[in-house]
Scaffold this motif. Structure first.
Motif, PDB file in Angstrom:
ATOM      1  N   ALA A   1       0.829  -1.204   0.000  1.00  0.00           N
ATOM      2  CA  ALA A   1       0.000   0.000   0.000  1.00  0.00           C
ATOM      3  C   ALA A   1       0.865   1.257   0.000  1.00  0.00           C
ATOM      4  CB  ALA A   1      -0.942  -0.006   1.205  1.00  0.00           C
ATOM      5  N   LYS A   2       1.960   1.215   0.736  1.00  0.00           N
ATOM      6  CA  LYS A   2       2.852   2.365   0.745  1.00  0.00           C
ATOM      7  C   LYS A   2       3.494   2.565  -0.628  1.00  0.00           C
ATOM      8  CE  LYS A   2       6.990   4.324   2.831  1.00  0.00           C
ATOM      9  NZ  LYS A   2       8.091   4.161   3.796  1.00  0.00           N
ATOM     10  N   ASP A   3       3.888   1.469  -1.236  1.00  0.00           N
ATOM     11  CA  ASP A   3       4.497   1.592  -2.567  1.00  0.00           C
ATOM     12  C   ASP A   3       3.508   2.236  -3.550  1.00  0.00           C
ATOM     13  OD1 ASP A   3       6.817   0.467  -1.652  1.00  0.00           O
ATOM     14  OD2 ASP A   3       6.329  -1.570  -2.329  1.00  0.00           O
ATOM     15  N   ASN A   4       2.240   1.790  -3.523  1.00  0.00           N
ATOM     16  CA  ASN A   4       1.235   2.357  -4.415  1.00  0.00           C
ATOM     17  C   ASN A   4       0.969   3.824  -4.093  1.00  0.00           C
ATOM     18  OD1 ASN A   4       0.927  -0.114  -5.731  1.00  0.00           O
ATOM     19  ND2 ASN A   4      -0.716  -0.791  -4.351  1.00  0.00           N
ATOM     20  N   GLU A   5       0.862   4.102  -2.795  1.00  0.00           N
ATOM     21  CA  GLU A   5       0.603   5.484  -2.389  1.00  0.00           C
ATOM     22  C   GLU A   5       1.767   6.380  -2.779  1.00  0.00           C
ATOM     23  OE1 GLU A   5      -1.595   8.588  -0.942  1.00  0.00           O
ATOM     24  OE2 GLU A   5      -2.200   6.511  -1.270  1.00  0.00           O
ATOM     25  N   LYS A   6       2.968   5.862  -2.668  1.00  0.00           N
ATOM     26  CA  LYS A   6       4.137   6.654  -3.049  1.00  0.00           C
ATOM     27  C   LYS A   6       4.109   6.984  -4.547  1.00  0.00           C
ATOM     28  CE  LYS A   6       9.194   6.641  -2.766  1.00  0.00           C
ATOM     29  NZ  LYS A   6       9.419   6.947  -4.189  1.00  0.00           N
ATOM     30  N   LYS A   7       3.707   5.996  -5.340  1.00  0.00           N
ATOM     31  CA  LYS A   7       3.621   6.249  -6.776  1.00  0.00           C
ATOM     32  C   LYS A   7       2.580   7.318  -7.061  1.00  0.00           C
ATOM     33  CE  LYS A   7       5.019   1.574  -8.138  1.00  0.00           C
ATOM     34  NZ  LYS A   7       4.584   0.288  -8.764  1.00  0.00           N
ATOM     35  N   ASN A   8       1.404   7.214  -6.419  1.00  0.00           N
ATOM     36  CA  ASN A   8       0.348   8.204  -6.639  1.00  0.00           C
ATOM     37  C   ASN A   8       0.797   9.591  -6.201  1.00  0.00           C
ATOM     38  OD1 ASN A   8      -1.337   6.202  -7.620  1.00  0.00           O
ATOM     39  ND2 ASN A   8      -2.290   5.814  -5.604  1.00  0.00           N
TER      40      ASN A   8
ATOM     41  N   ALA B   1       0.917  11.360   3.587  1.00  0.00           N
ATOM     42  CA  ALA B   1       0.395  10.060   3.144  1.00  0.00           C
ATOM     43  C   ALA B   1       1.409   8.952   3.390  1.00  0.00           C
ATOM     44  CB  ALA B   1       0.026  10.132   1.659  1.00  0.00           C
ATOM     45  N   LEU B   2       2.675   9.214   3.057  1.00  0.00           N
ATOM     46  CA  LEU B   2       3.707   8.187   3.276  1.00  0.00           C
ATOM     47  C   LEU B   2       3.955   7.967   4.770  1.00  0.00           C
ATOM     48  CD1 LEU B   2       6.296   9.000   0.454  1.00  0.00           C
ATOM     49  CD2 LEU B   2       4.410   7.360   0.464  1.00  0.00           C
ATOM     50  N   ASP B   3       3.867   9.028   5.576  1.00  0.00           N
ATOM     51  CA  ASP B   3       4.026   8.883   7.027  1.00  0.00           C
ATOM     52  C   ASP B   3       2.901   8.013   7.594  1.00  0.00           C
ATOM     53  OD1 ASP B   3       5.413   9.735   9.549  1.00  0.00           O
ATOM     54  OD2 ASP B   3       3.414  10.514   9.992  1.00  0.00           O
ATOM     55  N   ALA B   4       1.682   8.212   7.085  1.00  0.00           N
ATOM     56  CA  ALA B   4       0.560   7.375   7.526  1.00  0.00           C
ATOM     57  C   ALA B   4       0.793   5.922   7.121  1.00  0.00           C
ATOM     58  CB  ALA B   4      -0.743   7.897   6.923  1.00  0.00           C
ATOM     59  N   CYS B   5       1.360   5.712   5.952  1.00  0.00           N
ATOM     60  CA  CYS B   5       1.680   4.342   5.529  1.00  0.00           C
ATOM     61  C   CYS B   5       2.734   3.723   6.445  1.00  0.00           C
ATOM     62  CB  CYS B   5       2.187   4.361   4.081  1.00  0.00           C
ATOM     63  SG  CYS B   5       0.912   4.732   2.856  1.00  0.00           S
ATOM     64  N   ASP B   6       3.757   4.516   6.807  1.00  0.00           N
ATOM     65  CA  ASP B   6       4.788   3.996   7.725  1.00  0.00           C
ATOM     66  C   ASP B   6       4.189   3.635   9.076  1.00  0.00           C
ATOM     67  OD1 ASP B   6       6.811   4.236   5.873  1.00  0.00           O
ATOM     68  OD2 ASP B   6       7.410   6.253   6.515  1.00  0.00           O
ATOM     69  N   THR B   7       3.251   4.454   9.555  1.00  0.00           N
ATOM     70  CA  THR B   7       2.584   4.143  10.828  1.00  0.00           C
ATOM     71  C   THR B   7       1.843   2.816  10.737  1.00  0.00           C
ATOM     72  OG1 THR B   7       2.339   6.498  11.350  1.00  0.00           O
ATOM     73  CG2 THR B   7       0.892   4.950  12.513  1.00  0.00           C
ATOM     74  N   THR B   8       1.160   2.620   9.631  1.00  0.00           N
ATOM     75  CA  THR B   8       0.435   1.350   9.431  1.00  0.00           C
ATOM     76  C   THR B   8       1.401   0.181   9.385  1.00  0.00           C
ATOM     77  OG1 THR B   8      -1.288   2.532   8.209  1.00  0.00           O
ATOM     78  CG2 THR B   8      -1.159   0.129   7.925  1.00  0.00           C
ATOM     79  N   ILE B   9       2.531   0.365   8.682  1.00  0.00           N
ATOM     80  CA  ILE B   9       3.542  -0.704   8.583  1.00  0.00           C
ATOM     81  C   ILE B   9       4.114  -1.017   9.959  1.00  0.00           C
ATOM     82  CG2 ILE B   9       5.827  -1.263   7.704  1.00  0.00           C
ATOM     83  CD1 ILE B   9       5.109   0.287   5.162  1.00  0.00           C
ATOM     84  N   ASN B  10       4.461   0.021  10.730  1.00  0.00           N
ATOM     85  CA  ASN B  10       5.045  -0.194  12.055  1.00  0.00           C
ATOM     86  C   ASN B  10       4.070  -0.903  12.982  1.00  0.00           C
ATOM     87  OD1 ASN B  10       7.467   1.024  11.350  1.00  0.00           O
ATOM     88  ND2 ASN B  10       6.791   3.065  11.989  1.00  0.00           N
TER      89      ASN B  10
END
Length: 547
Positions: A147-154, A291-300
Motif C-alpha cells: 500500500a505504501k508503494d502504491n501510495e508513493k507512486k500516486n 500520506a507516506l508517514d501514515a503508511c509507515d505508521t500502518t507498517i510499524n
C-alpha cells in the motif's frame, strides 16, 4: 598382648578381707590390723606353682574403647510414588539383590496416556492458532508495504504534476517579464519628465482653492482684493494645466501609460498563476509526506503485531501440564535409585499403591551403629580405626569411625542399657563378611604401639624401693622381682620395658599373689587401699592381730 586375665575368685577373697576389717572396726577396738603371710613355705610354693602367668612376647598394644551395636546399611533408599494407581507388574521380592535402575514394579498408566493424548491435541491446536496469527500478521505487514508503494507512486505523480504546473507558470511569467520591464521603464522615464509639471499643477490647485476659500470668506463679491487674488490663482492654475498637457503630449503620456498598464496586467496575471502553482506544488509535497508517514505508521503497527506473534510462536504453548503428565507416565515405572537388597516390600500385583513401595539397603556399604560412652567421647574421633567381631562373621573385620553425633542421647548399643551416649557409625571395610542386622562388637583404637612387651595391669606392683616391678618365674613356684618402666596402657594390659626383659619370660599375672606384698593398714584409715588389704587377706591362711 593376646591373653586377657579375669579373676572373679580373687574378687571374692578381697571382699572377704574387707568384711573382716569392717567387723573389727565395728567392735570398737583400738587395734591395728596387719595381715601377714603365715602359711608354710611349702604351701606358698604349692600355691604359686599353679598361679596364673603370661609369657612375654612383643606384640601390638592398643589403647581403645569397646562398644557394641547392630550392623546397618549406610545407604538406605526408598522406592516411593505419589500416584494412587494399581500395580500391574511386580518384578522383585524381599531378599532380591537389585541394581540401580532396575524396575521394581509397574503401575497402570491407561488414564495418564489418555490425558497425554488429549493434552497433546490441545497443544497442537494452540500451536496452529499461534502460527495462523503469525501468518496473518506477516500478511498485514506485506499488505501495508505494498500500500505504501502504491501510495508513493500516486503521491509522486501528483507532486510531479504540481511541479510541472509551477515550472510552466514560472516560464509564462518569465515570458511576459521583458515586455513588462520595458513598458515599466518607459513609463517611469515619462512619469519623471511630467512629474515637475504635475507638482506645479498640484500646487496651483491648492493655491486656487485657498484663494477661493478666502474670497468666499470675504463675502464672495466680484470685486475687491479677495476676488482678484482668486482670479489670479485660477489663471495660474490654467497656465499650469496647459503646461502639464504640453508635457504629456511631448512625452506620449497616454501611449506609455497604456503600454505600461497592459504589460503590468499581463505580468501580474502570470505572477499570480506562478504563485498559485507554487502553492499547489508545496501542498502536493506536504500531502505526499503525510500520506507516506501514515503508511509507515500502518507498517510499524503491523510489524509490532508480527513481532508479538513471532514471540508467542517461538515461546510456544505452555507445556508444563503435558510435562507433568509425561513425568507421571515415567513415574508409573518405579525403579531402584540405588543398588542393594530388597528388605521391605509393601505392594503386590493388583494392589493400589501410594507412598512407600519398597526399601533397598546397600550391602556394599555397611556400618556398625554404636553408642560411645560419655567418658570416652573426647577421645574418639572420626577416622579412627576399629576392629569388629561378630558371631555372624568369621574372624575380625576392620572398620573406621565415620560419624559421631554432636549431642548425647539414649545409648543404642547392645549393652548400653539405659545409659546415655553419643550415637556413632563405624564404616565396615569388608561388608561382604557380615550381614545387615547382625549384632557386633567393636574395639575403637585410640592409640597403638607396635612391637612392645605388655602384661596384665595386676602384674605390675611397687617394689621395696618404690619402683615398678613384675615377678618373673625362676623355678617351680619361685618368682623374682624384675624392675620395669611402664608406658601406655588400656583396660587390660600395660606396656613394660627394661634391660632384663626378653621373649619367653613367664610373668606372674597377679602380683598380689606374692607373699609379703601386703602393707599394714591402720584402723580407721579411710585412705588405705582396699586392694592392698584384699591382697594381704588372700595370701594369708591364718591372720594375726597385734595390739
Amino acid at each position: 598382648m593376646a591373653i586377657k586375665i579375669f579373676s572373679p575368685i580373687l574378687k571374692h577373697k578381697r571382699a572377704a578381707a574387707a568384711i573382716l576389717v569392717v567387723a573389727i572396726l565395728a567392735a570398737g577396738g583400738t587395734f591395728t590390723l596387719r595381715a601377714r603371710i603365715s602359711a608354710s613355705k611349702d604351701n606358698t610354693e604349692e600355691n604359686l606353682a599353679y598361679a596364673r602367668t603370661v609369657f612375654l612376647k612383643k606384640e601390638d598394644l592398643n589403647e581403645s574403647v569397646n562398644v557394641s551395636g547392630v550392623v546397618q546399611s549406610a545407604q538406605v533408599s526408598s522406592v516411593t510414588t505419589g500416584l494412587s494407581n494399581k500395580v500391574t507388574a511386580l518384578n522383585v521380592k524381599v531378599g532380591d539383590q537389585v541394581n540401580k535402575g532396575d524396575v521394581i514394579c509397574t503401575l497402570d498408566d491407561t488414564d495418564i496416556r489418555k490425558a497425554i493424548q488429549d493434552k497433546e491435541k490441545e497443544i497442537g491446536e494452540e500451536k496452529q492458532r499461534l502460527q495462523d496469527a503469525y501468518n496473518k500478521a506477516a500478511a498485514q505487514v506485506e499488505e501495508a508495504r505494498r500500500a505504501k508503494d502504491n501510495e508513493k507512486k500516486n503521491q509522486d505523480t501528483l507532486v510531479e504534476a504540481a511541479r510541472a504546473a509551477r515550472d510552466k507558470a514560472a516560464s509564462a511569467l518569465s515570458a511576459v517579464t521583458p515586455a513588462y520591464d520595458a513598458a515599466k521603464a518607459n513609463y517611469q522615464v515619462m512619469e519623471q519628465a511630467v512629474s515637475g509639471a504635475q507638482r506645479e499643477v498640484d500646487a496651483a490647485t491648492d493655491a486656487r482653492q485657498k484663494a477661493y476659500d478666502a474670497w468666499i470668506a470675504a463675502g464672495g463679491a466680484t470685486e475687491g482684493d479677495a476676488y482678484l487674488a482668486y482670479q489670479n490663482a485660477d489663471t495660474v492654475l490654467n497656465e499650469k494645466n496647459a503646461a502639464l498637457e504640453s508635457a504629456r503630449t511631448l512625452y506620449s503620456y497616454d501611449s506609455y501609460t497604456q503600454a505600461y498598464n497592459t504589460a503590468k496586467e499581463a505580468y501580474d496575471a502570470a505572477a499570480a498563476e506562478r504563485d498559485t502553482a507554487e502553492n499547489a506544488y508545496k501542498q502536493a509535497d506536504a500531502a505526499r509526506f503525510q500520506a507516506l508517514d501514515a503508511c509507515d505508521t500502518t507498517i510499524n503497527t503491523a510489524l509490532t503485531a508480527l513481532q508479538d506473534a513471532d514471540k508467542q510462536l517461538k515461546k510456544g504453548v505452555d507445556s508444563k501440564a503435558l510435562d507433568d503428565l509425561k513425568k507421571s507416565l515415567e513415574d508409573t515405572v518405579l525403579k531402584a535409585e540405588t543398588s542393594g537388597k530388597i528388605t521391605d516390600l509393601k505392594v503386590n500385583v493388583g494392589s493400589i499403591c501410594k507412598g512407600d513401595v519398597a526399601t533397598i539397603q546397600s550391602t556394599d556399604q555397611l556400618v556398625l551403629s554404636v553408642s560411645i560412652p560419655e567418658y570416652a567421647i573426647n577421645k574418639v574421633k572420626v577416622g579412627m580405626p576399629a576392629t569388629i567381631t561378630s558371631d555372624a562373621a568369621s574372624g575380625a573385620i576392620q572398620g573406621t569411625v565415620s560419624r559421631i553425633s554432636p549431642t548425647a542421647g539414649s545409648g543404642d548399643g547392645e549393652s548400653s542399657g539405659s545409659s546415655s551416649g553419643f550415637a556413632a557409625d563405624i564404616a565396615i571395610q569388608t561388608p561382604e563378611n557380615i550381614f545387615i542386622g547382625s549384632k557386633a562388637k567393636a574395639e575403637i583404637i585410640l592409640a597403638s604401639k607396635s612391637n612392645v612387651y605388655s602384661v596384665p595391669l595386676d602384674a605390675v606392683t611397687a617394689g621395696d624401693d618404690g619402683q615398678d616391678v613384675i615377678y618373673v618365674r625362676q623355678g617351680e613356684g619361685t618368682f623374682s622381682p624384675v624392675t620395669v618402666t611402664t608406658g601406655m596402657k588400656n583396660d587390660y594390659a600395660i606396656e613394660v620395658s627394661g634391660a632384663s626383659l626378653q621373649d619367653g619370660l613367664e610373668v606372674l599375672a597377679d602380683a598380689s599373689q606374692m607373699p609379703d606384698t601386703g602393707a599394714p593398714m591402720p584402723m580407721g584409715d579411710a585412705d588405705s587401699s582396699s586392694a592392698e588389704t584384699s591382697a594381704s587377706a588372700e595370701s594369708t591362711s591364718t591372720g594375726e592381730v597385734a595390739e
